[in-house]
Scaffold this motif. Structure first.
Motif, PDB file in Angstrom:
ATOM      1  N   LYS A 132       8.421  -6.504  16.652  1.00  0.00           N
ATOM      2  CA  LYS A 132       9.162  -7.625  16.082  1.00  0.00           C
ATOM      3  C   LYS A 132       9.663  -7.276  14.688  1.00  0.00           C
TER       4      LYS A 132
ATOM      5  N   TYR B 111      25.477 -15.978  17.112  1.00  0.00           N
ATOM      6  CA  TYR B 111      24.107 -15.990  17.641  1.00  0.00           C
ATOM      7  C   TYR B 111      23.452 -17.364  17.558  1.00  0.00           C
ATOM      8  N   SER B 112      23.805 -18.139  16.550  1.00  0.00           N
ATOM      9  CA  SER B 112      23.234 -19.482  16.423  1.00  0.00           C
ATOM     10  C   SER B 112      24.290 -20.546  16.711  1.00  0.00           C
TER      11      SER B 112
ATOM     12  N   HIS C 156      20.888 -17.136   8.491  1.00  0.00           N
ATOM     13  CA  HIS C 156      19.957 -17.682   9.485  1.00  0.00           C
ATOM     14  C   HIS C 156      20.411 -17.329  10.890  1.00  0.00           C
TER      15      HIS C 156
ATOM     16  N   PHE D 119      18.951 -15.356  14.683  1.00  0.00           N
ATOM     17  CA  PHE D 119      17.740 -15.030  15.440  1.00  0.00           C
ATOM     18  C   PHE D 119      18.150 -14.412  16.773  1.00  0.00           C
ATOM     19  N   SER D 120      17.304 -13.597  17.347  1.00  0.00           N
ATOM     20  CA  SER D 120      17.512 -13.131  18.713  1.00  0.00           C
ATOM     21  C   SER D 120      16.165 -12.966  19.389  1.00  0.00           C
ATOM     22  N   LYS D 121      15.924 -13.867  20.306  1.00  0.00           N
ATOM     23  CA  LYS D 121      14.691 -13.813  21.085  1.00  0.00           C
ATOM     24  C   LYS D 121      14.649 -12.488  21.851  1.00  0.00           C
TER      25      LYS D 121
ATOM     26  N   PHE E 269      14.101 -10.453  17.084  1.00  0.00           N
ATOM     27  CA  PHE E 269      14.500 -10.609  15.685  1.00  0.00           C
ATOM     28  C   PHE E 269      14.267 -12.065  15.279  1.00  0.00           C
ATOM     29  N   TYR E 270      13.335 -12.256  14.365  1.00  0.00           N
ATOM     30  CA  TYR E 270      12.853 -13.610  14.045  1.00  0.00           C
ATOM     31  C   TYR E 270      13.447 -14.161  12.746  1.00  0.00           C
TER      32      TYR E 270
END
Lengths: 459, 336
Positions: free
Chosen positions: B69, B101-102, B110, B112-114, B118-119
């Motif tokens: 992660k 992505y968001s 801000h 993220f990618s589950k 990538f948190y």
């Protein structure tokens, strides 16, 4: 191919600027990263770099020019051997964004004002069916049972906080949990609220379901950035990819004689945050049923307990898996003359006042909100449509209180049904004093609730 | 694989070098394009570019395994590209569009990618440090052998929560590599003016966390340090600190005129220490690649970046209904 170099926007608010100085001249070769010009904005002088490779074919705006609008062509870049086109003929290296679309869409949260509402749909099913076996339990035991049941049910649920394990809980809420679940799942933290709240949120991102105990919510002020910025906003900021299924719990509000820094009700603070759910139980059955719901909820939940209520006993249904849904108020007492709305320890004043008022012939309906966000405003409105009067009761401060919000909802959604202004009974607008007599007066009192009811019923 | 002590005679394949060259160049060109789109008003608000620091994330990603992660601050575009996120989706988030992505709701800081673990992308300086320790906590709890890379800057290293996280990470032996990207300026304040002792990696000693200082302009040195740190974490010995000395060529954000350092200082770094030029030179002097090979890579990267910019311009703005979605989840979007 020739490209136009456009006047750049160099800050979020810049609309025009001065082309202070060219650092290249016509005929110069530039490559990505080379500084081409200095541009003055209202805040600073900034250097402006080349992005593409090429030869400066023509400078369109001489240095010293003021008021150059953003996105005006200021130079033309050509490739070797290429003729310089007329200004405007070359493609710009990107287009302007489309104009913002019209601002239509959903209306803001406030509903349109002052129309007499239909009676709202309210879920009034009892928390347990008639005939269910009941046992007497303290709020403390109910909270412990809720955690134990959820930890048995789901291996990703764990408890962390100060003194939750070996000490068995500063207020003995986690008594016995270490023995049953071991140190991997019942974790003593150092005294480091900001840090362990952040670790809890990170663990929730990583797929666990943390219960984070704050010894009291006063100390959660050290952690509030993680509660709000990290936990509550991530689902939104990630476009729904990631969230924080976490429960923050612990005693909230005044205890007894612990002074200003240890006596504060945070219901109204957390109530304001989209992304959080906020729960504040009064009875043991609600403490149990709502905590189980909180632990299962995929969102961050603020679970506000009260030290004085921990030792009180109530009926709790003796069933396998008792839960209480969020957003459903409980009517503790039916009445026709006035609606008293409260939650948490405020209910003790509300119920005591209703008893005394009954002796004087005033029949109060008492509503326990149980969850502050989502709030069962339908239950309040429906009751007020019957009683036409409302008093709210809480220990928190008056300015920006939960009661203030209820008042505004009633004004906007039930104005025609109100026969008197809503009165908010709250704690006094002072830090909590230590002296016993002053402390008693700093909190809301049963007498004040009675007085407020008499005012709204014109008695 | 043994950790490499030196990069003087790198035992590294041509393919590997080309990969690093390509990955670093992608970040550089992407960021230059982002700067350009910002200048044209297509990207709004804050936009923190990673130019100059590329070797840090590319070197560490080379030491990561599938499922590891990563979490970082607001200067996050490079981290996202290095872990394999789609440049189109990142650029479209920068322009605030539906294809981001968001979905355009997060912005530059801000994302993220589950899928790529990538948190974020976190806008509050140092908040990602306990969050990263928490991700590592989850991995340890789940016993899945994963490691979390928690990136933060020399500026963030002065926040108290960093040391709260260090203490618990060491106490509970969390598999977390704390990566201090020391670019020497906390916005406009040089490290000298903000930090009492120059070697931040020593700060783990108080908690028993080992730390190394790493040359962040040398991708192979970063990779070697990363492998050592990851091996430490994965073997159950707890966290590791890497202080990676790097340099950002551009201002703190797009609206920073960077008057706190001289133009000569920046130019000297670019001329003498540029991480991409270094690999380029290794490729050419080692006869691993010709000028033409590298030109082909340059062209390939330019095309990828131009495509991302086109996508980011053409992707529509989010529907107004999106204002009201993703506030509460009905089911948790991520699982253990």
């Amino acid at each position: 191919m020739a490209t136009e170099i456009l006047m750049p926007a160099l800050s979020p608010t810049m609309e025009e600027g001065t082309l202070a100085k060219w650092l290249v001249k016509e005929g110069d070769t530039v490559s990505s990263g080379d500084i081409m010009a200095e541009i003055e904005t209202d805040k600073a002088t900034m250097e402006f770099e080349a992005v593409d490779e090429g030869i400066v074919g023509k400078i369109l705006v001489p240095e010293g020019t003021e008021g150059v609008k953003v996105n005006t062509a200021i130079a033309i870049l050509v490739e070797e051997g290429e003729a310089v086109p007329e200004a405007g003929a070359a493609p710009a290296s990107a287009a302007m964004p489309a104009d913002l679309k019209s601002e239509e869409g959903r209306a803001p949260a406030a509903e349109s004002a002052a129309t007499a509402p239909e009676a709202p749909e309210v879920d009034e099913t009892p928390d347990w069916p008639e005939g269910t076996a009941l046992k007497q339990q303290t709020v403390r035991e109910a909270l412990r049972d809720a955690m134990a049941e959820e930890m048995r049910r789901e291996p990703t649920v764990f408890l962390m906080g100060e003194e939750v394990a070996e000490y068995q809980g500063a207020y003995k809420i986690s008594q016995g949990l270490l023995d049953e679940f071991g140190p991997k799942r019942v974790i003593d933290t150092p005294i480091t609220e900001h840090g362990f709240a952040g670790i809890g949120v990170g663990a929730a991102f990583g797929g666990l379901n943390p219960i984070v105990e704050f010894m009291t919510f006063n100390f959660a002020m050290q952690a509030i950035d993680h509660i709000i910025n990290s936990a509550a906003k991530t689902l939104y900021m990630s476009g729904g990819q990631m969230g924080a299924p976490i429960t923050f719990r612990g005693p909230n509000g005044a205890a007894a004689r612990v002074g200003a820094q240890h006596s504060q009700d945070y219901a109204a603070w957390y109530m304001q945050i989209p992304g959080l759910k906020v729960v504040m139980p009064y009875s043991a059955s609600d403490a149990k049923g709502l905590l189980k719901t909180a632990i299962r909820d995929p969102n961050p939940v603020i679970f506000l307990e009260n030290e004085i209520l921990y030792g009180r006993s109530f009926d709790v249904p003796d069933v396998e898996d008792f839960t209480v849904p969020f957003g459903k108020a409980r009517i503790w007492r039916q009445g026709t003359d006035v609606t008293i709305v409260s939650f948490g320890i405020g209910m003790t004043y509300a119920l005591a006042a209703a008893e005394k008022l009954a002796e004087e012939g005033i029949d109060a309906e008492v509503i326990d909100l149980r969850t502050i966000r989502p709030m069962d405003t339908g239950a309040i409105i429906k009751s007020v449509m019957k009683t036409n009067r409302c008093v709210t009761v809480e220990e928190g401060w008056p300015q920006g209180s939960v009661g203030n919000y209820i008042s505004s909802v009633l004004m906007q959604q039930a104005f025609d049904y109100l026969d008197a202004p809503v009165i908010n009974c709250t704690g006094k607008d002072v830090p909590m004093p230590y002296a016993a007599n002053l402390e008693k007066h700093a909190l809301v009192t049963t007498d004040e609730v009675i007085e407020a009811v008499k005012q709204v019923t014109y008695r | 694989m043994p950790a490499r002590k030196t990069t003087k005679q790198p035992n590294v394949s041509a393919e590997e070098l080309k990969t690093y060259y390509r990955d670093m160049l992608l970040i550089r060109r992407f960021e230059e394009k982002a700067g350009q789109l910002y200048g044209m008003g297509l990207i709004g608000g804050f936009c923190h570019l990673y130019i100059g620091q590329e070797a840090v994330v590319v070197g560490l990603e080379a030491a990561a395994e599938e499922g590891d992660k990563r979490v970082t601050s607001y200067r996050d575009h490079g981290h996202m590209l290095a872990c394999g996120m789609d440049p189109d989706g990142v650029m479209a988030e920068l322009t605030g569009r539906e294809g981001g992505y968001s979905k355009g709701k997060g912005g530059s800081m801000h994302m993220f990618s589950k899928e790529k673990h990538f948190y974020g992308g976190h806008g509050i300086v140092a908040a990602q440090v306990p969050l990263g320790a928490g991700l590592a906590f989850a991995d340890k709890y789940l016993e899945n052998g994963r490691v979390t890379f928690t990136y933060f800057g020399d500026g963030a290293a002065n926040q108290g929560q960093v040391y709260e996280a260090f203490n618990m990470a060491a106490l509970w032996k969390l598999p977390c590599v704390f990566v201090i990207e020391n670019n020497q300026y906390a916005m406009g304040t040089s490290q000298q003016r903000s930090t009492s002792s120059p070697d931040i990696y020593h700060r783990g000693e108080a908690f028993g966390i080992p730390g190394d200082m790493v040359d962040g302009m040398d991708v192979l040195a970063v990779k070697a340090a990363g492998e050592k740190a990851v091996a430490h974490c994965r073997s159950g010995k707890g966290p590791y600190i890497l202080e990676i000395k790097t340099y950002r060529y551009r201002g703190h954000s797009m609206s920073d005129p960077a008057k706190y350092r001289t133009r000569e200082e920046v130019q000297k770094m670019r001329d003498e220490r540029d991480p991409i030029e270094a690999v380029r030179s290794l490729l050419l002097t080692g006869k691993h690649a010709t000028e033409d090979d590298l030109k082909a890579i340059d062209k390939e990267i330019k095309d990828v970046v131009n495509k991302s910019a086109d996508f980011a311009k053409e992707s529509p703005e989010p529907a107004l209904e999106e204002l009201w979605t993703d506030i509460y989840a009905d089911v948790a979007p991520q699982t253990a």
